[in-house]
Design a protein around this motif. Structure first.
Motif, PDB file in Angstrom:
ATOM      1  N   THR A   1      39.158  30.148  37.456  1.00 41.15           N
ATOM      2  CA  THR A   1      38.807  29.831  38.978  1.00 41.15           C
ATOM      3  C   THR A   1      39.116  28.522  39.456  1.00 41.15           C
ATOM      4  OG1 THR A   1      37.551  31.747  39.158  1.00 41.15           O
ATOM      5  CG2 THR A   1      37.496  30.404  41.320  1.00 41.15           C
TER       6      THR A   1
ATOM      7  N   SER B   1      28.452  43.401  41.714  1.00 40.49           N
ATOM      8  CA  SER B   1      29.470  42.841  42.718  1.00 40.49           C
ATOM      9  C   SER B   1      29.980  41.368  42.560  1.00 40.49           C
ATOM     10  CB  SER B   1      28.639  42.899  44.036  1.00 40.49           C
ATOM     11  OG  SER B   1      27.571  41.956  43.973  1.00 40.49           O
TER      12      SER B   1
ATOM     13  N   TYR C   1      32.786  41.440  39.704  1.00 42.58           N
ATOM     14  CA  TYR C   1      33.829  41.815  40.523  1.00 42.58           C
ATOM     15  C   TYR C   1      34.511  40.731  41.296  1.00 42.58           C
ATOM     16  CZ  TYR C   1      32.310  46.674  39.346  1.00 42.58           C
ATOM     17  OH  TYR C   1      32.091  47.752  38.618  1.00 42.58           O
ATOM     18  N   ARG C   2      33.613  39.846  41.817  1.00 44.04           N
ATOM     19  CA  ARG C   2      34.295  38.804  42.830  1.00 44.04           C
ATOM     20  C   ARG C   2      34.959  37.663  41.871  1.00 44.04           C
ATOM     21  NH1 ARG C   2      30.316  38.302  45.753  1.00 44.04           N
ATOM     22  NH2 ARG C   2      29.445  36.196  45.145  1.00 44.04           N
TER      23      ARG C   2
ATOM     24  N   ASN D   1      38.887  36.765  41.418  1.00 45.06           N
ATOM     25  CA  ASN D   1      39.353  35.343  41.964  1.00 45.06           C
ATOM     26  C   ASN D   1      40.048  34.614  40.716  1.00 45.06           C
ATOM     27  OD1 ASN D   1      38.377  35.639  44.616  1.00 45.06           O
ATOM     28  ND2 ASN D   1      36.466  34.730  44.079  1.00 45.06           N
TER      29      ASN D   1
ATOM     30  N   LEU E   1      40.177  41.308  45.660  1.00 45.81           N
ATOM     31  CA  LEU E   1      38.917  42.437  45.927  1.00 45.81           C
ATOM     32  C   LEU E   1      39.685  43.517  47.081  1.00 45.81           C
ATOM     33  CD1 LEU E   1      35.582  40.767  46.602  1.00 45.81           C
ATOM     34  CD2 LEU E   1      35.963  42.173  44.628  1.00 45.81           C
TER      35      LEU E   1
ATOM     36  N   GLY F   1      35.203  47.008  47.113  1.00 45.30           N
ATOM     37  CA  GLY F   1      34.353  45.742  46.344  1.00 45.30           C
ATOM     38  C   GLY F   1      34.842  45.477  44.823  1.00 45.30           C
TER      39      GLY F   1
ATOM     40  N   PRO G   1      38.107  44.876  41.974  1.00 51.47           N
ATOM     41  CA  PRO G   1      39.364  44.188  42.137  1.00 51.47           C
ATOM     42  C   PRO G   1      40.209  45.018  42.356  1.00 51.47           C
ATOM     43  CG  PRO G   1      38.024  43.223  40.165  1.00 51.47           C
ATOM     44  CD  PRO G   1      37.275  44.566  41.014  1.00 51.47           C
TER      45      PRO G   1
END
Length: 512
Positions: A371, A407, A410-411, A415, A448, A452, A454
């Motif tokens: 990231t 969550s 997943y974020r 990213n 996303l 919620g 990817p």
């Protein structure tokens, strides 16, 4: 009755060291006593079998001579080490000379006792067996030297199996006379490793290390009824994407796509099950990195070997270190994990970081590198199917700490990861076919989604209705312009079957 030291045969006699003061047993002829340092003298040997076949060395003789050489070598090196540490090459050179001397003494003793000297081939075979025991992998070494063997599975000293390319498993002779001798062999290999405090014992019942030639060994004892060992070989150690096209792992269209993705500094995660070729593909993609970029590799055992292949001129290779079995404040003393190496790697002015295999909580710092960095980082991850990859990442993220949630995982994934490249193997050796290893999917992570999780875009995938399980073009990626700037011809994606000339030839399934 055990065979002779050099050649198995029905009339041969066992090797025995006579008990001092005892009369010779049946069939044992005592030979001349010739001192050889602090160890036992060279004992009598039985009659040779007729020559004409390849010499087979009795492991008991080889082990006894190995002990003699080890004792003499220890004395010699103790004198040398007074002026500094003795390197591996010097140890082996002096060990080889001592082996020749000890085998010559043994051969003289045999000739005087039986009136016929061993042949040069028999002496050479015995010397090689002693050298393998002292510096290499003993009776395991012939299987390591066979380039066609992909896997060696040991379920105790006398239950050994190997698999060659496009062949099923088959059983081979024992590699030790007892499980205790097998553990001793593994402990010797750990001492030879030279990559930190690796050992196999009651306190450390697992052992993972690399062997000469790049093979990877994993061993278990104490927690299993017998010592268990699994050894894997990467048969395409320096393959490029072009080489993988020739092997049928991917076609020219996908090779061009992946090469452009690397040049465009896209973050790539290679997934699949064990033994499908993830590391080989990762190594081939790394060959597309410009040679003057500064790259760091992090591995539990060196398998990528990017620092030795010669293409990249700025490689910082890092290998994790196992602990010594003791625990201090709840963690293994001396241990250094991949996750702990990543912060140090970030301070080495690296443009990319490549992790050989993400197995646990190190997935979080790896995703953060992807990231926050310049892009172009890569890693491999075990996953049985491409649709399982996102949940597999989340599962490993949850090992990072109590503050981690699905969550957040997943974020992080959305990213960090640009492409997931999934490798599949179809094994038809049991029905007379071969093992087919190939890329089956390339998924683009596009941020996303509404749920919620990817969102994934299938850029390449199979066309099973036409009997094609390999990856062929499906949907152009959202980052197509970035790839075009890196030299990719977008017109290649117009062919629904890529560059394959025909569907994959499977014995079961495939084209109908």
């Amino acid at each position: 009755m055990r065979g002779s030291p050099l050649q198995q045969g029905p009339s041969s006699l066992p090797w025995q060291l006579p008990t001092p003061g005892a009369a010779p047993g049946p069939g044992i002829v005592p030979g001349p006593v010739r001192p050889s340092g602090p160890t036992a003298p060279v004992a009598a040997v039985p009659a040779l079998q007729p020559v004409g076949v390849r010499p087979v060395v009795d492991p008991q003789v080889a082990r006894e001579l190995k002990r003699q050489v080890a004792a003499e070598l220890h004395q010699q090196l103790a004198k040398l080490e007074g002026s500094g540490e003795v390197d591996r090459a010097t140890r082996r050179q002096r060990g080889r000379a001592l082996i020749e001397e000890v085998v010559a003494r043994w051969s003289d003793a045999y000739a005087q006792t039986h009136g016929i000297p061993p042949t040069r081939d028999q002496d050479r075979a015995l010397a090689e067996a002693v050298y393998d025991l002292l510096f290499r992998a003993g009776r395991l070494q012939p299987y390591l030297d066979d380039p066609e063997i992909e896997n060696i599975l040991v379920n105790g000293c006398d239950d050994v199996w190997v698999s060659r390319a496009n062949e099923p498993l088959r059983q081979v002779p024992p590699i030790a006379d007892s499980d205790a001798e097998l553990v001793e062999l593994l402990q010797d290999l750990a001492r030879q490793h030279g990559g930190g405090e690796r050992s196999l014992s009651t306190a450390s019942p697992t052992l993972a290390l690399r062997l000469e030639g790049g093979m990877r060994l994993q061993a278990l004892t104490e927690v299993t009824p017998r010592p268990y060992v699994a050894i894997r070989r990467h048969r395409v150690a320096s393959a490029t994407l072009g080489d993988l096209v020739g092997l049928g792992t991917l076609d020219a269209t996908l090779a061009a796509f992946l090469a452009a993705a690397i040049r465009a500094k896209k973050n790539v995660m290679v997934t699949g099950t064990q033994g499908v070729g993830k590391t080989s593909l990762l190594r081939a993609m790394a060959a597309e990195i410009p040679p003057d970029e500064r790259v760091g590799t992090l591995e539990t055992e060196f398998e990528l070997w990017l620092h030795t292949l010669g293409h990249l001129r700025q490689v910082v290779p890092m290998e994790a270190r196992e602990g010594n079995g003791e625990r201090v404040d709840g963690r293994v003393a001396g241990e250094l994990t991949i996750g702990e190496l990543i912060p140090a790697a970030l301070r080495m002015t690296l443009s990319r970081i490549i992790v050989g295999e993400v197995r646990s909580a190190e997935v979080v710092p790896m995703l953060r590198v992807m990231t926050n960095g310049e892009g172009g980082s890569m890693c491999t991850l075990h996953a049985r199917a491409p649709h399982m990859v996102v949940d597999r990442i989340a599962e490993l993220c949850l090992e990072y700490g109590a503050h981690m949630t699905d969550s957040l995982a997943y974020r992080l994934t959305a990213n960090a990861v640009d492409f997931v490249v999934h490798v599949t193997m179809v094994d038809e050796t049991a029905v007379g076919g071969r093992r087919h290893r190939f890329v089956s999917h390339v998924l683009e992570v596009t941020g996303l989604g509404e749920s919620g999780r990817p969102a994934m875009n299938q850029v390449f995938g199979p066309r099973t209705e036409q009997g094609e399980p390999r990856a062929v073009p499906h949907t152009p990626p959202q980052c197509l312009d970035d790839l075009r700037r890196a030299g990719f011809d977008a017109g290649l994606l117009q062919s629904p079957y890529g560059s394959w000339g025909a569907p994959l030839g499977l014995r079961i399934g495939g084209a109908r």
